[in-house]
Structures are given as structure tokens and as C-alpha cells.
Design a protein around this motif. Structure first.
Motif, short mmCIF file in Angstrom:
data_model
loop_
_atom_site.label_atom_id
_atom_site.label_comp_id
_atom_site.label_asym_id
_atom_site.label_seq_id
_atom_site.Cartn_x
_atom_site.Cartn_y
_atom_site.Cartn_z
N ASP A 101 -2.18 63.94 70.03
CA ASP A 101 -2.99 62.73 69.83
C ASP A 101 -4.49 63.00 69.87
N LEU A 102 -4.85 64.12 70.49
CA LEU A 102 -6.27 64.48 70.64
C LEU A 102 -6.42 65.96 70.35
N VAL A 103 -7.43 66.30 69.54
CA VAL A 103 -7.75 67.70 69.26
C VAL A 103 -9.21 67.92 69.65
N VAL A 104 -9.43 68.88 70.54
CA VAL A 104 -10.79 69.22 70.99
C VAL A 104 -11.08 70.66 70.56
N VAL A 105 -12.11 70.83 69.74
CA VAL A 105 -12.44 72.14 69.20
C VAL A 105 -13.93 72.43 69.40
N ASP A 106 -14.24 73.69 69.68
CA ASP A 106 -15.62 74.17 69.61
C ASP A 106 -15.54 75.52 68.89
N LEU A 107 -16.10 75.58 67.70
CA LEU A 107 -15.90 76.71 66.80
C LEU A 107 -16.57 78.01 67.26
N GLY A 131 -9.72 77.02 64.09
CA GLY A 131 -10.51 75.89 64.59
C GLY A 131 -10.92 74.93 63.51
N ILE A 132 -11.42 75.48 62.39
CA ILE A 132 -11.86 74.62 61.30
C ILE A 132 -10.68 73.87 60.69
N SER A 133 -9.52 74.52 60.67
CA SER A 133 -8.31 73.87 60.15
C SER A 133 -7.86 72.74 61.07
N LEU A 134 -7.96 72.97 62.38
CA LEU A 134 -7.62 71.91 63.35
C LEU A 134 -8.54 70.72 63.19
N ILE A 135 -9.82 70.99 62.99
CA ILE A 135 -10.81 69.91 62.81
C ILE A 135 -10.46 69.08 61.58
N ARG A 136 -10.19 69.74 60.48
CA ARG A 136 -9.91 69.03 59.23
C ARG A 136 -8.60 68.24 59.33
N ALA A 137 -7.60 68.83 59.99
CA ALA A 137 -6.31 68.13 60.14
C ALA A 137 -6.47 66.88 61.00
N GLY A 138 -7.15 67.05 62.16
CA GLY A 138 -7.35 65.91 63.05
C GLY A 138 -8.16 64.81 62.39
N ALA A 139 -9.18 65.20 61.63
CA ALA A 139 -10.03 64.21 60.96
C ALA A 139 -9.28 63.50 59.84
N ASN A 141 -6.16 62.82 59.74
CA ASN A 141 -5.20 61.87 60.30
C ASN A 141 -5.83 61.01 61.40
N PHE A 142 -7.10 60.60 61.18
CA PHE A 142 -7.81 59.81 62.20
C PHE A 142 -7.12 58.48 62.50
N LYS A 143 -6.24 58.06 61.61
CA LYS A 143 -5.50 56.82 61.87
C LYS A 143 -4.70 56.94 63.16
N ASP A 144 -4.25 58.17 63.46
CA ASP A 144 -3.41 58.40 64.63
C ASP A 144 -3.99 59.37 65.65
N VAL A 145 -4.99 60.15 65.24
CA VAL A 145 -5.45 61.26 66.07
C VAL A 145 -6.95 61.17 66.35
N VAL A 146 -7.33 61.54 67.57
CA VAL A 146 -8.74 61.63 67.96
C VAL A 146 -9.19 63.07 67.77
N ILE A 147 -10.27 63.29 67.03
CA ILE A 147 -10.79 64.63 66.83
C ILE A 147 -12.18 64.76 67.47
N ARG A 173 -12.07 56.38 66.21
CA ARG A 173 -11.44 57.58 65.63
C ARG A 173 -12.05 57.91 64.27
N ARG A 174 -12.37 56.88 63.51
CA ARG A 174 -12.99 57.09 62.20
C ARG A 174 -14.39 57.70 62.34
N GLU A 175 -15.13 57.22 63.32
CA GLU A 175 -16.48 57.77 63.55
C GLU A 175 -16.41 59.25 63.91
N LEU A 176 -15.46 59.59 64.78
CA LEU A 176 -15.29 60.99 65.16
C LEU A 176 -14.82 61.83 63.98
N ALA A 177 -14.00 61.27 63.10
CA ALA A 177 -13.57 61.97 61.90
C ALA A 177 -14.76 62.26 60.99
N GLN A 178 -15.64 61.28 60.87
CA GLN A 178 -16.85 61.46 60.06
C GLN A 178 -17.69 62.61 60.63
#
Length: 200
Positions: A101-107, A131-139, A141-147, A173-178
Motif C-alpha cells: 500500500d505504501l512504497v518509500v524510495v530514495d534513489l 528504485g526508479i521502477s518502484l517509483i513509477r509503479a507506485g505512482a 497505481n496512485f488510486k490504491d498506493v501511496v508513493i 496520493r495523486r499529489e505524491l504521484a505527481q
């Protein structure tokens, strides 16, 4: 409200650990379970929190000198699965894919490595793939996931946790995806510029 989602499981994969302890403390207090790899997993456990190894979920170890750790269908399926899609949910059960439900990344610090005058081989190793792949995946699917795409966003999530507990709104979630796609775009642009400059 359907647009509000509760964070139950967090995948955490960060290069810089500073500032993470406060976030972990609040997430743990909210009952969030942790999933991680390598140094981040050791850091989480050293603080006294339970943390499931990604390799225990995927049944694959970190391979190729750490180049491949999180790149696996059980990880990306857990991030990209649409929670309101019956077919996706059936496949999650079929393939034992956990909801993330939550992905936290620091590249990996690519720009800092370039600025340090490091060798080309060292610079190449600081091109983050997982890391970059996790960021893009989480973003995506922002409808369900916090990135949370970098440590610069730790404070934003912390504010949400302090005000709302482990629940986020679709707008948040949308703001974080942006922000996540902004991080991704900046990172790829820096790599692109390095390739151009180093070819001259």
C-alpha cells in the motif's frame, strides 16, 4: 469513503537512511508492516522493528551484485494490482502476491556521484533501476498506493500520518504521484545529460 485508503504494508527501499527513523516510528505505531531489502532492512531491524525480507516473499536472493533485488512479479504485482479489479485480485491469490500500500524510495545518488569525479564504472553503478521502477509503479497505481519518491517527501507523509493516521485520500496520493514522476523525470534527465557530456 472508497477514495480513502489505509496503509497496511509498506515496501521501503532507500539509499539515504537519515530522516527515516521518525517515519518508521509513526508507521509502526499505526500497525503498518514493513517489507525491505539489504541495508534498509537491516536499518529497520536495528531500530527494533520487524521487517520481512523481500527475498522471503519472492524466494529469490539479491543477485548480480545487488543489481536485482526488488524486480520481481510478486513485488510489482503487489504494487500495480488494481484493488477493485476482480481479475487482478484473483491473480494475487493465485500467485500469492501481497498487497503493498505504501512504497518509500530514495534513489542512488547519481548526480552526487558524477559531481564527486567518480569513475565511469562507479557512475554507471549509481544508475538506479529497481528504485526508479518502484517509483513509477507506485505512482501509476496512485488510486490504491501511496508513493514517497525521495526523502524530500518524508515530511509530507509524516504530516498525513499525524493528522489522519495511516489513511490517505485520493487527492493526497495523486499529489505524491505527481511528485514521483517529477523525481523520475529529473533523475532520467540527469543521466541523459551525463551520457551526452561524457560522449563529447
Amino acid at each position: 469513503m472508497a477514495e480513502t485508503k489505509k496503509i497496511k504494508t509498506a515496501l521501503i527501499s532507500v539509499f539515504h537512511k537519515d530522516g527515516l527513523d521518525e517515519l518508521l516510528q509513526k508507521l509502526s505505531a499505526e500497525g503498518v508492516k514493513f517489507l525491505s531489502t539489504g541495508g534498509t532492512q537491516q536499518f529497520i531491524e536495528a531500530l527494533g522493528y520487524e521487517c520481512t525480507k523481500v527475498e522471503d516473499v519472492t524466494t529469490y536472493p539479491s543477485i548480480l551484485g545487488g543489481r536485482v533485488k526488488t524486480l520481481h512479479p510478486k513485488v510489482f504485482g503487489g504494487i500495480l494490482a488494481r484493488r477493485d479489479n476482480e481479475g487482478d485480485r484473483e491473480q494475487m491469490v493465485q500467485y500469492s502476491i501481497p498487497e503493498i500500500d505504501l512504497v518509500v524510495v530514495d534513489l542512488y545518488p547519481f548526480e552526487q556521484t558524477v559531481a564527486s569525479g567518480a569513475s565511469e564504472a562507479d557512475i554507471i553503478e549509481k544508475i538506479d533501476i529497481g528504485g526508479i521502477s518502484l517509483i513509477r509503479a507506485g505512482a501509476k497505481n496512485f488510486k490504491d498506493v501511496v508513493i514517497v519518491p525521495s526523502k524530500a517527501e518524508y515530511g509530507l507523509l509524516l504530516n498525513i500520518l499525524n493528522e489522519q493516521g495511516a489513511c490517505t485520500t485520493l487527492a493526497q496520493r495523486r499529489e505524491l504521484a505527481q511528485r514521483a514522476f517529477g523525481v523520475s523525470s529529473h533523475y532520467d534527465t540527469a543521466i541523459n545529460h551525463w551520457f551526452i557530456d561524457s560522449s563529447k
